[in-house]
Design a protein around this motif. Structure first.
Motif, PDB file in Angstrom:
ATOM      1  N   VAL A  93       0.822  -1.216   0.000  1.00 51.48           N
ATOM      2  CA  VAL A  93       0.000   0.000   0.000  1.00 51.48           C
ATOM      3  C   VAL A  93       0.855   1.264   0.000  1.00 51.48           C
ATOM      4  O   VAL A  93       0.307   2.368  -0.056  1.00 51.48           O
ATOM      5  CB  VAL A  93      -0.971   0.033   1.202  1.00 51.48           C
ATOM      6  CG1 VAL A  93      -1.856  -1.189   1.222  1.00 51.48           C
ATOM      7  CG2 VAL A  93      -0.216   0.175   2.513  1.00 51.48           C
ATOM      8  N   ASN A  94       2.172   1.121   0.034  1.00 54.13           N
ATOM      9  CA  ASN A  94       3.034   2.290   0.062  1.00 54.13           C
ATOM     10  C   ASN A  94       2.791   3.206  -1.126  1.00 54.13           C
ATOM     11  O   ASN A  94       2.809   4.431  -0.989  1.00 54.13           O
ATOM     12  CB  ASN A  94       4.505   1.846   0.094  1.00 54.13           C
ATOM     13  CG  ASN A  94       5.490   2.991  -0.040  1.00 54.13           C
ATOM     14  OD1 ASN A  94       5.825   3.365  -1.157  1.00 54.13           O
ATOM     15  ND2 ASN A  94       5.933   3.537   1.070  1.00 54.13           N
ATOM     16  N   GLY A  95       2.576   2.624  -2.291  1.00 56.01           N
ATOM     17  CA  GLY A  95       2.373   3.428  -3.489  1.00 56.01           C
ATOM     18  C   GLY A  95       0.989   4.040  -3.584  1.00 56.01           C
ATOM     19  O   GLY A  95       0.736   4.866  -4.456  1.00 56.01           O
ATOM     20  N   LEU A  96       0.076   3.651  -2.692  1.00 60.78           N
ATOM     21  CA  LEU A  96      -1.296   4.131  -2.752  1.00 60.78           C
ATOM     22  C   LEU A  96      -1.607   5.202  -1.720  1.00 60.78           C
ATOM     23  O   LEU A  96      -2.542   5.972  -1.886  1.00 60.78           O
ATOM     24  CB  LEU A  96      -2.274   2.958  -2.551  1.00 60.78           C
ATOM     25  CG  LEU A  96      -2.121   1.763  -3.501  1.00 60.78           C
ATOM     26  CD1 LEU A  96      -3.073   0.648  -3.094  1.00 60.78           C
ATOM     27  CD2 LEU A  96      -2.373   2.198  -4.943  1.00 60.78           C
ATOM     28  N   VAL A  97      -0.817   5.240  -0.638  1.00 56.99           N
ATOM     29  CA  VAL A  97      -1.123   6.124   0.483  1.00 56.99           C
ATOM     30  C   VAL A  97       0.050   7.059   0.734  1.00 56.99           C
ATOM     31  O   VAL A  97       1.206   6.633   0.730  1.00 56.99           O
ATOM     32  CB  VAL A  97      -1.406   5.298   1.764  1.00 56.99           C
ATOM     33  CG1 VAL A  97      -1.688   6.219   2.946  1.00 56.99           C
ATOM     34  CG2 VAL A  97      -2.565   4.344   1.525  1.00 56.99           C
ATOM     35  N   SER A  98      -0.242   8.339   0.962  1.00 58.16           N
ATOM     36  CA  SER A  98       0.811   9.282   1.339  1.00 58.16           C
ATOM     37  C   SER A  98       1.309   8.931   2.740  1.00 58.16           C
ATOM     38  O   SER A  98       0.511   8.700   3.651  1.00 58.16           O
ATOM     39  CB  SER A  98       0.259  10.711   1.343  1.00 58.16           C
ATOM     40  OG  SER A  98       1.203  11.590   1.925  1.00 58.16           O
ATOM     41  N   PRO A  99       2.632   8.887   2.920  1.00 60.43           N
ATOM     42  CA  PRO A  99       3.180   8.516   4.235  1.00 60.43           C
ATOM     43  C   PRO A  99       3.132   9.645   5.262  1.00 60.43           C
ATOM     44  O   PRO A  99       3.571   9.452   6.391  1.00 60.43           O
ATOM     45  CB  PRO A  99       4.632   8.143   3.908  1.00 60.43           C
ATOM     46  CG  PRO A  99       4.963   8.971   2.718  1.00 60.43           C
ATOM     47  CD  PRO A  99       3.692   9.062   1.911  1.00 60.43           C
ATOM     48  N   LEU A 100       2.571  10.818   4.899  1.00 55.74           N
ATOM     49  CA  LEU A 100       2.610  11.967   5.805  1.00 55.74           C
ATOM     50  C   LEU A 100       1.968  11.655   7.154  1.00 55.74           C
ATOM     51  O   LEU A 100       2.547  11.931   8.212  1.00 55.74           O
ATOM     52  CB  LEU A 100       1.908  13.168   5.155  1.00 55.74           C
ATOM     53  CG  LEU A 100       1.775  14.413   6.041  1.00 55.74           C
ATOM     54  CD1 LEU A 100       3.146  14.919   6.461  1.00 55.74           C
ATOM     55  CD2 LEU A 100       0.985  15.499   5.317  1.00 55.74           C
ATOM     56  N   VAL A 101       0.764  11.085   7.116  1.00 55.23           N
ATOM     57  CA  VAL A 101       0.068  10.788   8.369  1.00 55.23           C
ATOM     58  C   VAL A 101       0.854   9.766   9.180  1.00 55.23           C
ATOM     59  O   VAL A 101       0.971   9.875  10.405  1.00 55.23           O
ATOM     60  CB  VAL A 101      -1.358  10.279   8.085  1.00 55.23           C
ATOM     61  CG1 VAL A 101      -2.032   9.829   9.381  1.00 55.23           C
ATOM     62  CG2 VAL A 101      -2.185  11.372   7.416  1.00 55.23           C
ATOM     63  N   VAL A 102       1.423   8.771   8.489  1.00 50.22           N
ATOM     64  CA  VAL A 102       2.209   7.758   9.192  1.00 50.22           C
ATOM     65  C   VAL A 102       3.428   8.389   9.849  1.00 50.22           C
ATOM     66  O   VAL A 102       3.773   8.063  10.995  1.00 50.22           O
ATOM     67  CB  VAL A 102       2.641   6.639   8.222  1.00 50.22           C
ATOM     68  CG1 VAL A 102       3.471   5.596   8.951  1.00 50.22           C
ATOM     69  CG2 VAL A 102       1.415   5.990   7.601  1.00 50.22           C
ATOM     70  N   TRP A 103       4.094   9.321   9.143  1.00 50.83           N
ATOM     71  CA  TRP A 103       5.249   9.999   9.726  1.00 50.83           C
ATOM     72  C   TRP A 103       4.851  10.754  10.982  1.00 50.83           C
ATOM     73  O   TRP A 103       5.568  10.741  11.991  1.00 50.83           O
ATOM     74  CB  TRP A 103       5.850  10.985   8.714  1.00 50.83           C
ATOM     75  CG  TRP A 103       6.679  10.366   7.645  1.00 50.83           C
ATOM     76  CD1 TRP A 103       6.376  10.322   6.310  1.00 50.83           C
ATOM     77  CD2 TRP A 103       7.939   9.709   7.790  1.00 50.83           C
ATOM     78  NE1 TRP A 103       7.376   9.669   5.625  1.00 50.83           N
ATOM     79  CE2 TRP A 103       8.343   9.283   6.499  1.00 50.83           C
ATOM     80  CE3 TRP A 103       8.760   9.439   8.875  1.00 50.83           C
ATOM     81  CZ2 TRP A 103       9.530   8.608   6.283  1.00 50.83           C
ATOM     82  CZ3 TRP A 103       9.947   8.765   8.668  1.00 50.83           C
ATOM     83  CH2 TRP A 103      10.321   8.354   7.381  1.00 50.83           C
ATOM     84  N   LEU A 104       3.703  11.435  10.942  1.00 48.11           N
ATOM     85  CA  LEU A 104       3.273  12.225  12.098  1.00 48.11           C
ATOM     86  C   LEU A 104       2.893  11.328  13.269  1.00 48.11           C
ATOM     87  O   LEU A 104       3.191  11.651  14.430  1.00 48.11           O
ATOM     88  CB  LEU A 104       2.097  13.122  11.700  1.00 48.11           C
ATOM     89  CG  LEU A 104       2.419  14.209  10.671  1.00 48.11           C
ATOM     90  CD1 LEU A 104       1.185  15.023  10.328  1.00 48.11           C
ATOM     91  CD2 LEU A 104       3.523  15.128  11.181  1.00 48.11           C
TER      92      LEU A 104
END
Length: 244
Positions: free
Chosen positions: A88-99
């Protein structure tokens, strides 16, 4: 600039071996210094962390510092979740995960610095360990940061002592990185040559970091690991502001 990224693998390995959070530096370095897109950076970092995981596990196991029951359960939960996170890495922006990762890391560090120091456990109930492993596996593969970056602060929040938390983080990298690379290979995002170089350099530094962690008194290791967690948490909050 790729040479700078390879040089950065040394402090990355030192931090992984000593406090478990060095992997958070590698994907941003590949993006901002190596010119990689975020997906290739996460994929290549995951391949590099397979090397650090094997060496780190051997380093801690050799000195009987590995909490094997806890580490095995965490790894069992992390492996399938890592493959899902990579896909799912290519489907979801990692911004929320980083925060979210930054909040957990900063919170864990502040708690260890200013909260009570009791509850120095070396294990978790089986169900809790499996669930923790699954969350860590998914989040780590999604961001390409390696298992210890997320696992160590989570375990410390759950009352696990720093040394067994860092040791368990070494083992969890192996299945997590392997399954993540399998997921990323489906999209051709892994740069195996560069990832292998980064992995070998970082793995050599992991040995020195592990030696440093074992030689520190427990209270000093708590202070050092907590301070680095706070610094990494602040870095994660600043990361989205860096120019790509």
């Amino acid at each position: 600039m790729v040479i700078v990224v390879v040089a950065l693998a040394v402090p990355v390995g030192l931090l992984i071996g000593a406090v478990g959070v060095g992997g958070v530096l590698l994907p941003p370095a590949l993006v901002h210094l190596g010119g990689f897109d975020v997906h290739a950076a996460a994929a290549t970092s995951s391949w590099a962390f397979l090397f650090t995981g094997v060496v780190g596990t051997l380093a801690y196991a050799r000195h009987e510092s590995m909490p094997w029951p806890l580490a095995r359960r965490l790894a069992l939960g992390a492996a399938p979740a890592a493959a899902a996170g990579a896909l799912v890495n290519g489907l979801v922006s990692p911004l929320v995960v980083w925060l979210v990762l930054g909040s957990i890391t900063l919170g864990a560090g502040a708690h260890r610095l200013f909260g009570r120091t009791g509850g120095e456990r070396t294990s978790l109930p089986a169900a809790a360990a499996l669930a923790t492993g699954a969350v860590v596996g998914f989040g780590s593969a999604l961001t390409g940061t390696g298992g210890p970056v997320l696992l160590v602060p989570v375990l410390m929040l759950l009352g696990v002592a720093p040394l067994p938390a860092v040791a368990a983080g070494q083992l969890i990298q192996v299945p997590l990185a392997a399954f993540a690379v399998l997921g990323y290979s489906a999209t051709g995002s892994v740069h195996y040559g560069l990832g292998a170089v980064l992995g070998v350099v970082a793995a050599a530094a992991v040995v020195a970091g592990a030696r440093f962690a074992r030689r520190l008194p427990p209270e000093r290791l708590r202070q050092v690991s907590a301070s680095i967690l706070v610094a990494v948490g602040l870095f994660l909050f600043a990361l989205p502001l860096l120019p790509s």
